[in-house]
Design a protein around this motif. Structure first.
Motif, mmCIF file in Angstrom:
data_model
loop_
_atom_site.group_PDB
_atom_site.id
_atom_site.type_symbol
_atom_site.label_atom_id
_atom_site.label_comp_id
_atom_site.label_asym_id
_atom_site.label_seq_id
_atom_site.Cartn_x
_atom_site.Cartn_y
_atom_site.Cartn_z
ATOM 1 N N PHE A 81 0.840 -1.207 0.000
ATOM 2 C CA PHE A 81 0.000 0.000 0.000
ATOM 3 C C PHE A 81 0.874 1.256 0.000
ATOM 4 C CE2 PHE A 81 -2.722 3.310 1.700
ATOM 5 C CZ PHE A 81 -3.902 3.088 1.004
ATOM 6 N N LEU A 83 1.461 4.603 -2.733
ATOM 7 C CA LEU A 83 1.497 6.028 -2.392
ATOM 8 C C LEU A 83 2.803 6.665 -2.864
ATOM 9 C CD1 LEU A 83 -0.037 6.203 1.198
ATOM 10 C CD2 LEU A 83 -1.167 6.388 -1.010
ATOM 11 N N ALA A 84 3.916 5.922 -2.706
ATOM 12 C CA ALA A 84 5.209 6.447 -3.149
ATOM 13 C C ALA A 84 5.202 6.674 -4.652
ATOM 14 C CB ALA A 84 6.328 5.493 -2.753
ATOM 15 N N LEU A 127 2.583 7.229 -6.513
ATOM 16 C CA LEU A 127 1.717 8.385 -6.782
ATOM 17 C C LEU A 127 2.472 9.692 -6.579
ATOM 18 C CD1 LEU A 127 -1.696 7.352 -5.164
ATOM 19 C CD2 LEU A 127 -1.192 7.667 -7.591
ATOM 20 N N ALA A 128 3.401 9.666 -5.599
ATOM 21 C CA ALA A 128 4.183 10.868 -5.317
ATOM 22 C C ALA A 128 5.376 10.975 -6.273
ATOM 23 C CB ALA A 128 4.659 10.865 -3.875
ATOM 24 N N VAL A 164 8.642 13.036 -1.008
ATOM 25 C CA VAL A 164 7.355 12.399 -0.715
ATOM 26 C C VAL A 164 6.853 12.989 0.604
ATOM 27 C CG1 VAL A 164 6.207 10.215 -0.195
ATOM 28 C CG2 VAL A 164 8.044 10.277 -1.873
ATOM 29 N N PRO A 165 5.573 13.424 0.661
ATOM 30 C CA PRO A 165 5.083 14.019 1.920
ATOM 31 C C PRO A 165 5.331 13.095 3.114
ATOM 32 C CG PRO A 165 3.441 14.281 0.190
ATOM 33 C CD PRO A 165 4.541 13.443 -0.386
ATOM 34 N N TYR A 200 3.696 12.635 5.610
ATOM 35 C CA TYR A 200 2.472 11.995 6.109
ATOM 36 C C TYR A 200 2.388 10.532 5.692
ATOM 37 C CZ TYR A 200 0.641 16.373 7.830
ATOM 38 O OH TYR A 200 0.467 17.520 8.543
ATOM 39 N N ILE A 201 3.259 10.124 4.761
ATOM 40 C CA ILE A 201 3.276 8.718 4.353
ATOM 41 C C ILE A 201 3.556 7.834 5.571
ATOM 42 C CG2 ILE A 201 5.739 8.467 3.744
ATOM 43 C CD1 ILE A 201 4.759 6.999 1.188
ATOM 44 N N ASP A 258 2.469 8.391 8.676
ATOM 45 C CA ASP A 258 1.201 8.244 9.404
ATOM 46 C C ASP A 258 0.305 7.217 8.718
ATOM 47 O OD1 ASP A 258 2.200 11.215 9.521
ATOM 48 O OD2 ASP A 258 1.071 10.888 11.376
ATOM 49 N N VAL A 259 0.291 7.261 7.375
ATOM 50 C CA VAL A 259 -0.536 6.298 6.641
ATOM 51 C C VAL A 259 -0.012 4.879 6.893
ATOM 52 C CG1 VAL A 259 -1.425 5.595 4.391
ATOM 53 C CG2 VAL A 259 -0.961 8.007 4.827
ATOM 54 N N ALA A 276 -0.975 3.604 10.283
ATOM 55 C CA ALA A 276 -2.406 3.285 10.380
ATOM 56 C C ALA A 276 -2.721 1.989 9.633
ATOM 57 C CB ALA A 276 -3.236 4.443 9.826
ATOM 58 N N VAL A 277 -2.127 1.830 8.442
ATOM 59 C CA VAL A 277 -2.370 0.602 7.670
ATOM 60 C C VAL A 277 -1.795 -0.606 8.414
ATOM 61 C CG1 VAL A 277 -1.899 -0.597 5.502
ATOM 62 C CG2 VAL A 277 -2.450 1.829 5.466
ATOM 63 N N LEU A 294 -4.321 -1.712 11.000
ATOM 64 C CA LEU A 294 -5.487 -2.425 10.476
ATOM 65 C C LEU A 294 -5.110 -3.811 9.951
ATOM 66 C CD1 LEU A 294 -7.325 0.528 8.682
ATOM 67 C CD2 LEU A 294 -7.996 -0.618 10.799
ATOM 68 N N LEU A 353 -14.027 -5.276 8.156
ATOM 69 C CA LEU A 353 -13.205 -5.729 9.277
ATOM 70 C C LEU A 353 -14.037 -6.036 10.514
ATOM 71 C CD1 LEU A 353 -10.210 -3.244 8.900
ATOM 72 C CD2 LEU A 353 -10.305 -5.626 8.209
ATOM 73 N N GLY A 378 -8.524 2.954 14.138
ATOM 74 C CA GLY A 378 -7.638 2.707 12.999
ATOM 75 C C GLY A 378 -8.140 3.401 11.736
ATOM 76 N N LEU A 407 -7.447 7.121 12.037
ATOM 77 C CA LEU A 407 -6.037 7.423 11.779
ATOM 78 C C LEU A 407 -5.734 7.289 10.287
ATOM 79 C CD1 LEU A 407 -4.280 5.553 14.751
ATOM 80 C CD2 LEU A 407 -4.663 8.007 14.532
ATOM 81 N N PHE A 408 -6.269 6.222 9.670
ATOM 82 C CA PHE A 408 -6.014 5.938 8.260
ATOM 83 C C PHE A 408 -6.607 7.030 7.362
ATOM 84 C CE2 PHE A 408 -7.352 3.276 4.425
ATOM 85 C CZ PHE A 408 -6.106 3.360 3.820
ATOM 86 N N SER A 425 -4.760 10.443 7.914
ATOM 87 C CA SER A 425 -3.400 10.536 7.386
ATOM 88 C C SER A 425 -3.400 10.449 5.861
ATOM 89 C CB SER A 425 -2.518 9.446 7.997
ATOM 90 O OG SER A 425 -3.091 8.180 7.794
ATOM 91 N N LEU A 426 -4.289 9.610 5.306
ATOM 92 C CA LEU A 426 -4.357 9.509 3.842
ATOM 93 C C LEU A 426 -4.814 10.846 3.241
ATOM 94 C CD1 LEU A 426 -3.861 7.344 1.711
ATOM 95 C CD2 LEU A 426 -6.287 6.775 1.800
ATOM 96 N N PHE A 454 -1.892 13.290 3.472
ATOM 97 C CA PHE A 454 -0.899 12.907 2.462
ATOM 98 C C PHE A 454 -1.345 13.401 1.077
ATOM 99 C CE2 PHE A 454 0.596 9.954 -0.800
ATOM 100 C CZ PHE A 454 1.963 9.947 -0.561
ATOM 101 N N ARG A 503 -1.106 17.134 0.614
ATOM 102 C CA ARG A 503 0.267 17.576 0.344
ATOM 103 C C ARG A 503 0.721 17.205 -1.072
ATOM 104 N NH1 ARG A 503 0.655 21.342 2.522
ATOM 105 N NH2 ARG A 503 1.263 21.811 4.654
ATOM 106 N N LEU A 504 0.174 16.110 -1.620
ATOM 107 C CA LEU A 504 0.481 15.746 -3.006
ATOM 108 C C LEU A 504 -0.120 16.754 -3.976
ATOM 109 C CD1 LEU A 504 0.107 11.933 -3.787
ATOM 110 C CD2 LEU A 504 2.170 13.304 -3.580
#
Lengths: 349, 313
Positions: free
Chosen positions: A28, A32-33, A35-36, A319-320, A322-323, A325-326, A329-330, A333, B85, B99, B102-103, B106-107, B110, B113-114
């Motif tokens: 995942f 994102l990387a 995409l950036a 790359v921001p 915030y990656i 934090d994502v 979180a991933v 989960l 889930l 979760g 947070l997900f 943060s997404l 992100f 910022r992109l």
């Protein structure tokens, strides 16, 4: 479909599913990387290098892990008893408040006296803060998730009020910050020239003590029993409400020690950005450690490494950050899913 | 005395309804999830994602209603993840919910910022404008407040009416309520509890996201970090306060928003004697007070947070 408990999870399953979770997280994050506009492999290498590529990087990671160990322990002990403390952020700040109220000159004591007093005072402040929601839960049945979450906002505003009022540093050029704690209150650095301080050692000691409490004492047994099944525990004569209150005191106190350690070890004073979401990230840390106090140390260092590594990766690869934090979180989960799959088998019919 | 005069100002009531609107969406969304037996703590993050998704659609050239639809779809997608889930896999709704928050948060940050790597002030869009309803908006005091709002506020009223009607007047609503009270009775009717719960969480999450989109597309005109600021958690408190009933929850949201609008005005006339943070704390303190107030008589849906397995009793 239905879930059937596996009699005994196989060794392969306990290894493969968590590895699958890690792989899913990496896939995942790679997307994102891409995409950036960066190469995933470069991103991961830069994160790893930024987190542990040098002595400096490693010391920064351990410094960042220190508050996460405290909040991770706070969450681990609370969640074990199914006390849903989502307020470690607020408890950490209360620890910081107690530390600067008493540590900036109110108690002119030598370090061997002052530091333990500040520790006790900050633990008390954090413990009392969680006692409120725990009391409302046991006495009135008010859900502690919402009360602890809302208290995060209230306490942050309270801290901001103190920093612009009674605790304001008159020499702070108008910045909302407190004055520095006394030199006697400061935790020394472990290596000169690096930011890592004895708060980290304190965090390790706290996790060992908590592990002993959880595994080897009656209280630890009662907490696990209450978390597993409150009705059966009550029937077995365990004073459920009193166990929950003790859990709250312990959990709030541990989170507050994080505030104490950040102020006396790292920052020297209290600001309204003392915590970078350490309270919320502590939930991830505790879950990745499967609520094991010793595991919390490892998972806090891992999570801290991602954040520290992503900061330097972000500067290099664009790359921001915030990656990170994502990714965390991933990881949460996917890991809770993986842990469930090691214990249950899915039957499609 | 001055404080009392506030209550007679049209602008006060207009502000109260405006503040209530995102809360109404979010509260209805959470209420639908919980009525089906699923606590959705992803609400805060889903609102952040919805706020951004709606805004960025319009910023990228889409029209306002397309933005609302995109926000709803993004919300539903996070809802599907949450439900996958928690419903078939039966994972802890607390942990998964946090979760998801947070997900989603943060997404969103992100992606923000992109899309906008370096901006000092967030760019603006042309938001929804008030659309006074002829004659109704001319009723003294309440007319302006209720009927001179943006179309999204009217959508919020409609959502409450439709939610109440579906929950209490249709077989689908009965199945949703039963899934939260007595899931094996639903299964006995040949209806899949899992399908009902997943659907409810997706619809609820879509509404939460529209609540977030209200902030960037109606209340303000740009997206900035931490703009949701606990509104999701307040919505959860409002669901409890409203005893899981759409009408009561609506009343709670409006009361709450009126109080919020009141404290903003009180802050202005207090002249800085009381620190402004005390006023900002009030909505959160009020939410906790509301929870304590109703705690004794709160009747949670009986199967709330209880995973359901086919063939189990």
């Amino acid at each position: 479909m239905r879930l059937e408990p596996k009699p005994a999870p196989s060794f392969a399953a306990t290894l493969l599913y968590p590895l699958g979770a890690v792989a899913a997280t990496l896939v995942f994050t790679s997307v994102l990387a891409l995409l950036a506009g960066a190469s995933p492999l470069d991103v991961f290498l830069l994160v790893a290098k930024g987190a542990a590529g040098s002595q400096f990087a490693l010391m920064e990671t351990l410094t960042r892990a220190t508050p996460l160990i405290f909040t991770g322990l706070a969450i681990a002990v609370a969640f074990r008893a199914k006390l849903w403390n989502i307020g470690a952020e607020a408890q950490l700040y209360m620890g910081g408040v107690a530390t600067v109220v008493l540590g900036t000159g109110a108690l002119p004591l030598p370090a061997p006296l002052l530091i333990p007093i500040l520790m006790a005072a900050s633990m008390l402040a954090g413990a009392l803060l969680l006692l409120g929601p725990a009391f409302l839960k046991t006495r009135f049945g008010v859900d502690e998730v919402v009360t602890t979450l809302l208290l995060n906002f209230i306490v942050l505003l309270f801290v901001s009020m103190l920093l612009e009022g009674p605790l304001k540093d008159p020499m702070g050029m108008g910045w909302p910050q407190s004055i520095k704690v006394l030199p006697e209150a400061r935790l020394p650095r472990i290596i000169t020239g690096r930011r890592l301080h004895y708060g980290f050692v304190l965090a390790i000691v706290a996790s060992v003590i908590l592990w002993v409490v959880m595994k080897r004492t009656t209280l630890g047994y009662e907490m696990r029993a209450v978390g597993h099944n409150p009705e059966a525990s009550r029937f077995a004569g365990i004073p459920v409400n009193s166990v929950l209150m003790k859990t709250a005191l312990l959990s709030g106190g541990l989170a507050a020690l994080g505030g104490f350690s950040e102020v006396t070890g790292l920052k020297g004073n209290l600001t309204s950005d003392l915590s970078a979401n350490f309270g919320y990230t502590g939930i991830v840390v505790a879950m990745l450690a499967m609520l094991n106090p010793l595991g919390v140390v490892a998972s806090a260092i891992f999570v801290a490494g991602i954040f520290v590594g992503a900061d330097s990766m972000s500067r290099a690869a664009g790359v921001p950050s915030y990656i990170a934090d994502v990714m965390v979180a991933v990881a949460l989960l996917t890991m809770v899913t993986a842990i469930m799959l090691t214990r249950f088998r899915i039957r499609w019919r | 005395m001055e404080a009392f005069e506030i209550l007679l100002q049209t602008s006060f009531w207009v502000a109260a309804i405006r503040i209530a609107s995102p809360l109404i969406f979010a509260t209805m969304g959470e209420l639908i999830c919980e009525r089906a037996g699923v606590l959705n703590l992803g609400i805060e993050g889903i609102m952040v994602a919805g706020a951004f998704a709606g805004w960025v659609t319009v910023y990228g050239g889409g029209d306002l209603w397309t933005g609302v639809v995109v926000a709803a779809l993004v919300g539903a997608a996070f809802g599907l993840l949450h439900a996958t889930l928690t419903v078939p896999l039966g994972l802890s709704q607390h942990v998964v919910g946090i979760g998801i928050t947070l997900f989603a948060t943060s997404l969103t940050y992100f992606t923000y910022r992109l899309v906008l790597p370096q901006v000092s002030s967030p760019p603006k869009i042309e938001p929804f404008t008030p659309l006074p309803i002829p004659s109704l908006s001319e009723i003294p005091l309440v007319g302006q407040a209720l009927f001179a709002q943006t179309p999204l506020t009217y959508l919020a009223y409609a959502v409450v009416a439709v939610t109440a009607w579906v929950l209490y007047r249709t077989p689908l609503g009965l199945a949703v309520r039963a899934a939260g009270e007595n899931p094996s009775a639903v299964e006995a009717q040949g209806i899949s509890v899992a399908a009902i719960r997943i659907g409810a969480v997706m619809v609820g999450s879509a509404l939460m996201a529209i609540g977030g989109a209200f902030l960037t597309m109606s209340a303000f005109n740009s997206f900035f970090f931490e703009m949701v600021n606990g509104r999701g958690w307040i919505a959860i408190a409002l669901v409890v306060f409203g005893s899981w009933r759409p009408g009561k929850a609506l009343l709670g949201a409006v009361l709450f928003a009126a109080f919020d609008a009141f404290q903003i005005r009180l802050q202005q006339i207090s002249g800085g004697i009381v620190p402004y943070q005390v006023f900002l704390m009030m909505p959160y303190i009020l939410s906790i007070a509301a929870l304590i107030l109703v705690a004794r008589r709160a009747t949670y849906p009986k199967a709330l947070m209880v995973p359901y397995q086919k063939g189990e009793r």
